[in-house]
Design an enzyme around this catalytic site. Sequence first.
Site, PDB file in Angstrom:
ATOM      1  N   ALA A 189       6.032  -4.234   4.953  1.00 14.62           N
ATOM      2  CA  ALA A 189       4.972  -4.405   5.970  1.00 14.62           C
ATOM      3  C   ALA A 189       4.291  -3.077   6.232  1.00 14.62           C
ATOM      4  CB  ALA A 189       5.571  -4.976   7.255  1.00 14.62           C
ATOM      5  N   VAL A 191       0.911  -0.410   5.132  1.00 14.84           N
ATOM      6  CA  VAL A 191      -0.545  -0.592   5.161  1.00 14.84           C
ATOM      7  C   VAL A 191      -0.995  -1.575   4.082  1.00 14.84           C
ATOM      8  CG1 VAL A 191      -2.749   0.604   4.901  1.00 14.84           C
ATOM      9  CG2 VAL A 191      -0.843   1.747   6.053  1.00 14.84           C
ATOM     10  N   ILE A 192      -0.553  -1.348   2.850  1.00 14.58           N
ATOM     11  CA  ILE A 192      -1.047  -2.155   1.724  1.00 14.58           C
ATOM     12  C   ILE A 192      -0.532  -3.591   1.827  1.00 14.58           C
ATOM     13  CG2 ILE A 192      -1.012  -2.375  -0.802  1.00 14.58           C
ATOM     14  CD1 ILE A 192      -1.028   0.699  -0.955  1.00 14.58           C
ATOM     15  N   VAL A 277       6.089  -1.704  -1.602  1.00 12.31           N
ATOM     16  CA  VAL A 277       7.114  -0.886  -0.937  1.00 12.31           C
ATOM     17  C   VAL A 277       6.791   0.603  -1.034  1.00 12.31           C
ATOM     18  CG1 VAL A 277       8.946  -2.594  -1.186  1.00 12.31           C
ATOM     19  CG2 VAL A 277       8.557  -0.928  -3.016  1.00 12.31           C
ATOM     20  N   GLY A 278       5.540   0.921  -1.245  1.00 11.38           N
ATOM     21  CA  GLY A 278       5.131   2.321  -1.254  1.00 11.38           C
ATOM     22  C   GLY A 278       4.663   2.760  -2.628  1.00 11.38           C
ATOM     23  N   ASP A 319      -2.526  12.463  -4.012  1.00 12.72           N
ATOM     24  CA  ASP A 319      -1.278  11.696  -3.931  1.00 12.72           C
ATOM     25  C   ASP A 319      -0.128  12.338  -4.693  1.00 12.72           C
ATOM     26  OD1 ASP A 319      -2.656   9.803  -2.493  1.00 12.72           O
ATOM     27  OD2 ASP A 319      -2.189   8.118  -3.818  1.00 12.72           O
ATOM     28  N   ALA A 327      -7.048   8.492   0.409  1.00 12.69           N
ATOM     29  CA  ALA A 327      -8.156   8.972  -0.416  1.00 12.69           C
ATOM     30  C   ALA A 327      -8.862  10.167   0.230  1.00 12.69           C
ATOM     31  CB  ALA A 327      -9.144   7.835  -0.636  1.00 12.69           C
ATOM     32  N   HIS A 451     -24.336   2.600  25.833  1.00 12.84           N
ATOM     33  CA  HIS A 451     -23.920   1.280  26.306  1.00 12.84           C
ATOM     34  C   HIS A 451     -24.893   0.241  25.772  1.00 12.84           C
ATOM     35  CE1 HIS A 451     -22.352  -1.836  28.922  1.00 12.84           C
ATOM     36  NE2 HIS A 451     -23.609  -2.146  29.207  1.00 12.84           N
TER      37      HIS A 451
HETATM   38  P1  FAD Z   1      -5.712   8.560  -7.834  1.00 15.71           P
HETATM   39  O1  FAD Z   1      -6.788   7.833  -7.148  1.00 15.71           O
HETATM   40  O2  FAD Z   1      -4.467   7.828  -8.157  1.00 15.71           O
HETATM   41  O3  FAD Z   1      -6.359   9.144  -9.157  1.00 15.71           O
HETATM   42  C1  FAD Z   1      -5.621   9.819 -10.096  1.00 15.71           C
HETATM   43  C2  FAD Z   1      -6.360   9.764 -11.403  1.00 15.71           C
HETATM   44  O4  FAD Z   1      -5.750  10.650 -12.309  1.00 15.71           O
HETATM   45  C3  FAD Z   1      -6.316   8.380 -12.054  1.00 15.71           C
HETATM   46  O5  FAD Z   1      -7.628   7.989 -12.371  1.00 15.71           O
HETATM   47  C4  FAD Z   1      -5.467   8.581 -13.291  1.00 15.71           C
HETATM   48  O6  FAD Z   1      -5.870   7.765 -14.382  1.00 15.71           O
HETATM   49  C5  FAD Z   1      -5.741  10.044 -13.589  1.00 15.71           C
HETATM   50  N1  FAD Z   1      -4.714  10.698 -14.380  1.00 15.71           N
HETATM   51  C6  FAD Z   1      -3.377  10.765 -14.141  1.00 15.71           C
HETATM   52  N2  FAD Z   1      -2.774  11.518 -15.070  1.00 15.71           N
HETATM   53  C7  FAD Z   1      -3.749  11.947 -15.909  1.00 15.71           C
HETATM   54  C8  FAD Z   1      -3.755  12.752 -17.057  1.00 15.71           C
HETATM   55  N3  FAD Z   1      -2.640  13.291 -17.533  1.00 15.71           N
HETATM   56  N4  FAD Z   1      -4.938  12.973 -17.680  1.00 15.71           N
HETATM   57  C9  FAD Z   1      -6.094  12.425 -17.205  1.00 15.71           C
HETATM   58  N5  FAD Z   1      -6.141  11.660 -16.119  1.00 15.71           N
HETATM   59  C10 FAD Z   1      -4.986  11.427 -15.473  1.00 15.71           C
HETATM   60  N6  FAD Z   1      -6.457   5.139   0.754  1.00 15.71           N
HETATM   61  C11 FAD Z   1      -7.337   5.273   1.757  1.00 15.71           C
HETATM   62  O7  FAD Z   1      -7.599   6.397   2.195  1.00 15.71           O
HETATM   63  N7  FAD Z   1      -7.959   4.187   2.313  1.00 15.71           N
HETATM   64  C12 FAD Z   1      -7.702   2.940   1.889  1.00 15.71           C
HETATM   65  O8  FAD Z   1      -8.273   1.979   2.393  1.00 15.71           O
HETATM   66  C13 FAD Z   1      -6.783   2.754   0.832  1.00 15.71           C
HETATM   67  N8  FAD Z   1      -6.507   1.533   0.369  1.00 15.71           N
HETATM   68  C14 FAD Z   1      -5.670   1.382  -0.690  1.00 15.71           C
HETATM   69  C15 FAD Z   1      -5.416   0.101  -1.147  1.00 15.71           C
HETATM   70  C16 FAD Z   1      -4.566  -0.090  -2.225  1.00 15.71           C
HETATM   71  C17 FAD Z   1      -4.311  -1.486  -2.717  1.00 15.71           C
HETATM   72  C18 FAD Z   1      -3.975   1.039  -2.853  1.00 15.71           C
HETATM   73  C19 FAD Z   1      -3.082   0.858  -4.035  1.00 15.71           C
HETATM   74  C20 FAD Z   1      -4.211   2.321  -2.394  1.00 15.71           C
HETATM   75  C21 FAD Z   1      -5.056   2.507  -1.297  1.00 15.71           C
HETATM   76  N9  FAD Z   1      -5.319   3.764  -0.770  1.00 15.71           N
HETATM   77  C22 FAD Z   1      -6.177   3.910   0.280  1.00 15.71           C
HETATM   78  C23 FAD Z   1      -4.696   4.981  -1.325  1.00 15.71           C
HETATM   79  C24 FAD Z   1      -5.678   5.716  -2.220  1.00 15.71           C
HETATM   80  O9  FAD Z   1      -6.077   4.864  -3.264  1.00 15.71           O
HETATM   81  C25 FAD Z   1      -5.032   6.988  -2.775  1.00 15.71           C
HETATM   82  O10 FAD Z   1      -4.542   7.761  -1.715  1.00 15.71           O
HETATM   83  C26 FAD Z   1      -6.043   7.792  -3.549  1.00 15.71           C
HETATM   84  O11 FAD Z   1      -6.552   7.066  -4.633  1.00 15.71           O
HETATM   85  C27 FAD Z   1      -5.410   9.098  -4.064  1.00 15.71           C
HETATM   86  O12 FAD Z   1      -6.349   9.808  -4.775  1.00 15.71           O
HETATM   87  P2  FAD Z   1      -5.921  10.797  -5.963  1.00 15.71           P
HETATM   88  O13 FAD Z   1      -7.203  11.362  -6.478  1.00 15.71           O
HETATM   89  O14 FAD Z   1      -4.875  11.704  -5.502  1.00 15.71           O
HETATM   90  O15 FAD Z   1      -5.240   9.867  -7.053  1.00 15.71           O
HETATM   91  P1  AMP Z   2       4.325   1.930   2.810  1.00 13.75           P
HETATM   92  O1  AMP Z   2       5.189   3.057   2.337  1.00 13.75           O
HETATM   93  O2  AMP Z   2       3.530   2.194   4.050  1.00 13.75           O
HETATM   94  O3  AMP Z   2       3.482   1.371   1.707  1.00 13.75           O
HETATM   95  O4  AMP Z   2       5.310   0.765   3.240  1.00 13.75           O
HETATM   96  C1  AMP Z   2       6.297   0.242   2.392  1.00 13.75           C
HETATM   97  C2  AMP Z   2       7.259  -0.577   3.242  1.00 13.75           C
HETATM   98  O5  AMP Z   2       8.153  -1.263   2.387  1.00 13.75           O
HETATM   99  C3  AMP Z   2       8.103   0.275   4.172  1.00 13.75           C
HETATM  100  O6  AMP Z   2       7.884  -0.148   5.498  1.00 13.75           O
HETATM  101  C4  AMP Z   2       9.544   0.012   3.698  1.00 13.75           C
HETATM  102  O7  AMP Z   2      10.448  -0.048   4.774  1.00 13.75           O
HETATM  103  C5  AMP Z   2       9.417  -1.348   3.026  1.00 13.75           C
HETATM  104  N1  AMP Z   2      10.495  -1.609   2.053  1.00 13.75           N
HETATM  105  C6  AMP Z   2      10.975  -0.777   1.094  1.00 13.75           C
HETATM  106  N2  AMP Z   2      11.961  -1.372   0.372  1.00 13.75           N
HETATM  107  C7  AMP Z   2      12.127  -2.629   0.884  1.00 13.75           C
HETATM  108  C8  AMP Z   2      12.986  -3.745   0.587  1.00 13.75           C
HETATM  109  N3  AMP Z   2      13.904  -3.690  -0.384  1.00 13.75           N
HETATM  110  N4  AMP Z   2      12.860  -4.872   1.334  1.00 13.75           N
HETATM  111  C9  AMP Z   2      11.937  -4.954   2.313  1.00 13.75           C
HETATM  112  N5  AMP Z   2      11.103  -3.946   2.643  1.00 13.75           N
HETATM  113  C10 AMP Z   2      11.177  -2.790   1.952  1.00 13.75           C
END
Ligand code: FAD
Ligand code: AMP
Length: 479
Positions: A189, A191-192, A277-278, A319, A327, A451
């Site tokens: 539970a 964000v995603i 789960v993260g 990340d 992001a 307002h």
């Molecule tokens: P990434 O976006 O993961 O980009 C990394 C890039 O590096 C990728 O394109 C990958 O192909 C490339 N790469 C990796 N290794 C190599 C290599 N060796 N050579 C060349 N390229 C490589 N964040 C928010 O802030 N708001 C949101 O609403 C939000 N919603 C999300 C919803 C979902 C379903 C998910 C999965 C994530 C969400 N996030 C959100 C998180 C967000 O997507 C990440 O925090 C963000 O993309 C991180 O950016 P980054 O540039 O560090 O990495």
């Molecule tokens: P987030 O890191 O915000 O994407 O959240 C991931 C959530 O998954 C956390 O709240 C964890 O507690 C939960 N989680 C991780 N492993 C398990 C599991 N085995 N069963 C249920 N929930 C889990």
Amino acid sequence: MADKFDVIVIGAGPGGYVAAIRAAQMGLKTACVEKWVNKQGKTVHGGTCLNVGCIPSKALLETSHKFIDARDHFGEIGLEVGDITPNVPKMLEFKESVIAKNTGGISALFKANGVTALEGTGKVLSNNKVEVTGKEGEKETYEADNIVIASGSVPVEIPPTPLTEGLIVDSAGALEFTEAPKRLGVIGAGVIGLELGSVWSRLGSEVTVLEAMDSFLPMVDQAVAKETQKLLGKQGLDIKLGARVTGSEIKDNEVVVKYTDSKGEQEQTFDKVIVCVGRRPYTQGVLSDDAGVKLDERGFIFVDDQCRTSVPGVFAIGDCVRGPMLAHKASEEGVMVADIIAGHKAEMNYDAIPSVIYTSPEVAWVGMTEQQAKSEGIEVKTGSFPFSANGRALANNAPDGMAKVIADADTDRILGIHIVSQHAGELIAQGVIAMEFGSSAEDLALTCYAHPTTSEAIHEAALAVDGHAIHMANRKKRK
Ligand code: FAD
Ligand code: AMP
């Protein structure tokens, strides 16, 4: 040896592409390597965020929200729409078009700013060199004075629920369902999990969210978290806290998920399961053995406050390094690092990074919760205001939610703002600006708000810190 660059960025997600554009804007000769290949076999920019994260999830959240609004709430405000049905394949088409516009936009920005886009997998070698392996396995080595690693993250997989084509999927798979599964299990539970659970619940799935922890959204102020849990529950999300998933079995094209809770061993059958789960840092293949770049004990690339790795001239952002996986955090680190490379002083305020959960209503926060502040021994005063007392929220037919301001009891400095409401993700920007400027609750209270706006709820919450909210009955008398 091919070209030499001032900066080579590895990864073109919101961390990497922003770093590359900023570096080019600062006059540095910049290249960005990206390996992401889309369904059409084309290398695309934008990373997780644009391809399978922030943007596609928001496209589905918005369209599914519009559906619910039209079906369940338009009648309340005098708009009769008749039967309305979601067309999921069309929604997916729309989502794909949004992805294409966004990723294409980044490629255009690279061209406009003179960033050299290198296609392939980048690997940091020793002595400031980057090897790029193309789609056909061809290799080229480039030299750079500075390297920025922005390789991002990937979903965590857990042994109890191994990904199983079409049945047990990760967040990317959950953006591809061609119809709403009848019974959908969401593990986690966070964000995603809440966002994706909301999408499919709105489109018709019976959604059960299994969360191992006993508390709901521990990173959010608990008054706001409780309100959120109540509102999501009313929408039909069955959120089971203290439910740790321990195993699963595929039987007749269904997934039987086993979990333990306070009553013992339980199981529940689903048509599909999303594992949320993260995420974990992705560094596979990014570092050669002799690159010398150290990882920390959790597998993140080890960096200092300014994103310098253990090797001079090599930075890492987003990340793949410590801090929230968001992001905008990645992008701000990209800007900081590009500025440092260009010879400027730059730093980031990690205390003022907003977070948003794009459920309906949205949950948004910046800074500390009341619970966190107290656990750190900080005496606080707080002010809350319900959106049901905000004129614009009532006019919008969106009276759910509350805003809470948490301030230091001695100095009045704002420590955090937590909101659950329609458009909370937009409202939180004012809290971020306030905190960035070191504002007190009184500063917000003395600010003139337009307002009628839902922002006025933040104003009232700031006034309520000293008990002086105008539109609330039980306020204190001014001394
Ligand atoms: P990434 O976006 O993961 O980009 C990394 C890039 O590096 C990728 O394109 C990958 O192909 C490339 N790469 C990796 N290794 C190599 C290599 N060796 N050579 C060349 N390229 C490589 N964040 C928010 O802030 N708001 C949101 O609403 C939000 N919603 C999300 C919803 C979902 C379903 C998910 C999965 C994530 C969400 N996030 C959100 C998180 C967000 O997507 C990440 O925090 C963000 O993309 C991180 O950016 P980054 O540039 O560090 O990495
Ligand atoms: P987030 O890191 O915000 O994407 O959240 C991931 C959530 O998954 C956390 O709240 C964890 O507690 C939960 N989680 C991780 N492993 C398990 C599991 N085995 N069963 C249920 N929930 C889990």
